[in-house]
Design a protein around this motif. Structure first.
Motif, PDB file in Angstrom:
ATOM      1  N   ARG A   1      28.282-127.169  99.192  1.00 26.93           N
ATOM      2  CA  ARG A   1      27.742-126.708  97.688  1.00 26.93           C
ATOM      3  C   ARG A   1      27.424-127.366  96.814  1.00 26.93           C
ATOM      4  O   ARG A   1      26.414-127.867  95.520  1.00 26.93           O
ATOM      5  CB  ARG A   1      28.182-125.358  97.190  1.00 26.93           C
ATOM      6  N   SER A   2      28.400-128.298  96.416  1.00 31.55           N
ATOM      7  CA  SER A   2      28.431-129.784  95.262  1.00 31.55           C
ATOM      8  C   SER A   2      26.822-130.060  95.455  1.00 31.55           C
ATOM      9  O   SER A   2      26.381-131.851  94.885  1.00 31.55           O
ATOM     10  CB  SER A   2      29.148-129.924  95.925  1.00 31.55           C
ATOM     11  N   LEU A   3      26.689-130.422  96.743  1.00 33.14           N
ATOM     12  CA  LEU A   3      25.822-131.631  97.496  1.00 33.14           C
ATOM     13  C   LEU A   3      24.483-130.906  97.307  1.00 33.14           C
ATOM     14  O   LEU A   3      23.687-131.370  97.421  1.00 33.14           O
ATOM     15  CB  LEU A   3      25.699-131.733  99.484  1.00 33.14           C
ATOM     16  N   GLY A   4      24.614-129.628  97.663  1.00 34.11           N
ATOM     17  CA  GLY A   4      23.029-128.361  96.579  1.00 34.11           C
ATOM     18  C   GLY A   4      22.875-127.428  98.044  1.00 34.11           C
ATOM     19  O   GLY A   4      21.921-127.328  97.721  1.00 34.11           O
ATOM     20  N   GLN A   5      23.342-127.644  98.708  1.00 29.32           N
ATOM     21  CA  GLN A   5      23.505-126.526  99.831  1.00 29.32           C
ATOM     22  C   GLN A   5      23.678-125.373  99.209  1.00 29.32           C
ATOM     23  O   GLN A   5      24.795-124.939  98.094  1.00 29.32           O
ATOM     24  CB  GLN A   5      24.074-126.427 100.684  1.00 29.32           C
ATOM     25  N   PRO A   6      22.453-124.839  99.175  1.00 30.52           N
ATOM     26  CA  PRO A   6      22.549-123.501  98.943  1.00 30.52           C
ATOM     27  C   PRO A   6      22.863-121.863  99.318  1.00 30.52           C
ATOM     28  O   PRO A   6      23.461-122.216 100.065  1.00 30.52           O
ATOM     29  CB  PRO A   6      20.793-122.662  98.866  1.00 30.52           C
ATOM     30  N   ARG A   7      23.898-120.868  98.547  1.00 30.33           N
ATOM     31  CA  ARG A   7      24.019-120.161  98.679  1.00 30.33           C
ATOM     32  C   ARG A   7      23.755-119.202  99.789  1.00 30.33           C
ATOM     33  O   ARG A   7      22.449-118.593  99.674  1.00 30.33           O
ATOM     34  CB  ARG A   7      25.228-119.128  97.613  1.00 30.33           C
ATOM     35  N   ARG A   8      24.186-118.764 101.014  1.00 31.38           N
ATOM     36  CA  ARG A   8      22.725-117.720 101.974  1.00 31.38           C
ATOM     37  C   ARG A   8      24.629-116.891 102.302  1.00 31.38           C
ATOM     38  O   ARG A   8      25.938-117.230 103.427  1.00 31.38           O
ATOM     39  CB  ARG A   8      22.655-118.585 102.901  1.00 31.38           C
ATOM     40  N   PHE A   9      25.193-115.516 102.068  1.00 29.90           N
ATOM     41  CA  PHE A   9      26.772-115.430 102.426  1.00 29.90           C
ATOM     42  C   PHE A   9      26.655-114.896 103.739  1.00 29.90           C
ATOM     43  O   PHE A   9      28.198-116.183 104.465  1.00 29.90           O
ATOM     44  CB  PHE A   9      26.471-113.734 102.016  1.00 29.90           C
ATOM     45  N   PHE A  10      26.356-115.336 104.822  1.00 27.64           N
ATOM     46  CA  PHE A  10      27.013-114.260 105.852  1.00 27.64           C
ATOM     47  C   PHE A  10      26.902-116.247 106.878  1.00 27.64           C
ATOM     48  O   PHE A  10      28.176-116.228 107.550  1.00 27.64           O
ATOM     49  CB  PHE A  10      26.149-113.302 106.629  1.00 27.64           C
ATOM     50  N   LYS A  11      26.270-116.697 105.811  1.00 27.37           N
ATOM     51  CA  LYS A  11      25.931-117.958 107.008  1.00 27.37           C
ATOM     52  C   LYS A  11      27.332-118.873 106.306  1.00 27.37           C
ATOM     53  O   LYS A  11      27.856-119.238 107.333  1.00 27.37           O
ATOM     54  CB  LYS A  11      24.855-118.839 107.218  1.00 27.37           C
ATOM     55  N   ASP A  12      27.814-118.200 104.934  1.00 24.38           N
ATOM     56  CA  ASP A  12      28.247-119.974 104.600  1.00 24.38           C
ATOM     57  C   ASP A  12      29.411-119.406 105.157  1.00 24.38           C
ATOM     58  O   ASP A  12      30.556-119.557 105.034  1.00 24.38           O
ATOM     59  CB  ASP A  12      28.449-118.914 103.394  1.00 24.38           C
ATOM     60  N   LEU A  13      30.219-118.144 105.646  1.00 21.25           N
ATOM     61  CA  LEU A  13      30.940-117.159 105.819  1.00 21.25           C
ATOM     62  C   LEU A  13      31.411-117.899 107.391  1.00 21.25           C
ATOM     63  O   LEU A  13      32.519-118.273 108.061  1.00 21.25           O
ATOM     64  CB  LEU A  13      31.051-115.815 107.321  1.00 21.25           C
ATOM     65  N   LYS A  14      30.617-118.209 108.164  1.00 15.46           N
ATOM     66  CA  LYS A  14      31.114-119.812 109.559  1.00 15.46           C
ATOM     67  C   LYS A  14      31.515-120.932 108.444  1.00 15.46           C
ATOM     68  O   LYS A  14      32.463-121.294 109.314  1.00 15.46           O
ATOM     69  CB  LYS A  14      29.490-120.430 109.691  1.00 15.46           C
TER      70      LYS A  14
END
Length: 278
Positions: A151-164
């Motif tokens: 996220r600090s690099l600029g990756q956007p939030r994507r809830f279910f994908k973030d769970l990986k």
């Protein structure tokens, strides 16, 4: 749990993406599971990639085979079949040269490998901008698998994908694997299976270009009687986004017709496959 002898051949496809491939090779140098080789299926890359591979053969702790043929357009299925022939393992994991494996990547595949099945893993896709920001140190420290760092690099939030990336509990991962609507198909970025099963169906269909060629192989494995396991939330790689200049509507149409025939006629064997090179 599989029993020894069990040796994984990791087959990595690449074409003129040495910066991405270097990050992937570093990822495999930090695996918890050690009984593996890397076979690079190179669809005609230039000298820059060849020199990188020769350099990394002397750096990494695992053996590397470099299977290359001349650049005559998109021939991924052909170079994959050649790599399968060259592979020394009895178990094959197929992935791409833009997919960085987490340290437990091979460990998870080894844990869930079972006769009569292939495994269907997942990936965490970066934006193009974030892909360029990930450095070799981020891989060796495993920071690129930390959701807060990404996220600090600029990756956007994507809830279910973030769970990986964010999930820490195996039981929750298994639960999500069981309820995901995604099919447990053979995916080119993260799937594994027994070499003998893949050889039985004659490998990849060399009539196919980009678009569903990996899934067609999985569909023939299904026709052979092989089942699949979903490990989408357990076996994780970070996919470095890139442009795709080889995608055409004509190829998608051709490949869809081939897949439709495979399903309709329950085909297991195709003529233009591994046997062409023996």
């Amino acid at each position: 749990m599989v029993q020894p002898p069990f040796f994984i051949s990791v087959i990595i496809t690449t074409y003129n993406q040495p910066a991405w491939l270097e990050r992937v090779l570093v990822g495999y140098n930090h695996q918890n599971f050690k009984d593996f080789e890397v076979v690079i299926a190179d669809d005609g890359s230039s000298d820059e990639t060849i020199k990188l591979i020769e350099r990394y053969k002397k750096i990494v702790s695992y053996p590397i085979q470099h299977i290359w043929h001349t650049d005559e357009g998109f021939r991924k299925c052909t170079i994959l079949n050649k790599a399968i022939i060259a592979s020394k393992g009895n178990y094959l994991l197929l992935t791409d040269g833009d997919c960085i494996p987490r340290a437990d990547f091979l460990e998870v595949h080894a844990k869930y490998a079972e006769k009569g099945y292939f495994l269907s893993g997942g990936m965490y896709r970066t934006t193009l901008d974030v892909a360029h920001k990930i450095q070799l140190e981020d891989i060796s420290t495993q920071r690129c698998f930390d959701i807060d760092y990404m996220r600090s690099l600029g990756q956007p939030r994507r809830f279910f994908k973030d769970l990986k990336l964010s999930l820490k509990y195996p039981k929750l991962k298994n639960f999500l694997n069981s309820i995901t609507p995604a099919n447990a198909s053979w995916n080119g970025h993260n799937s594994s299976g027994w070499k003998e099963d893949i050889v039985k169906i004659n490998g990849f269909n060399e009539k196919m270009k980009y678009g569903g060629l990996d899934r067609e192989l999985g569909e023939r494995l299904f026709n052979l009687g092989i089942k699949s396991k979903q490990i989408r939330y357990s076996a994780i790689c970070v996919h470095l986004e890139h442009k795709r200049g080889y995608v055409t509507a004509e190829n998608w149409k051709n490949n869809y017709a081939i897949r439709k025939k495979t399903r309709r006629e329950k085909l297991q064997w195709i003529e233009e496959g591994i046997s062409t090179h023996l």
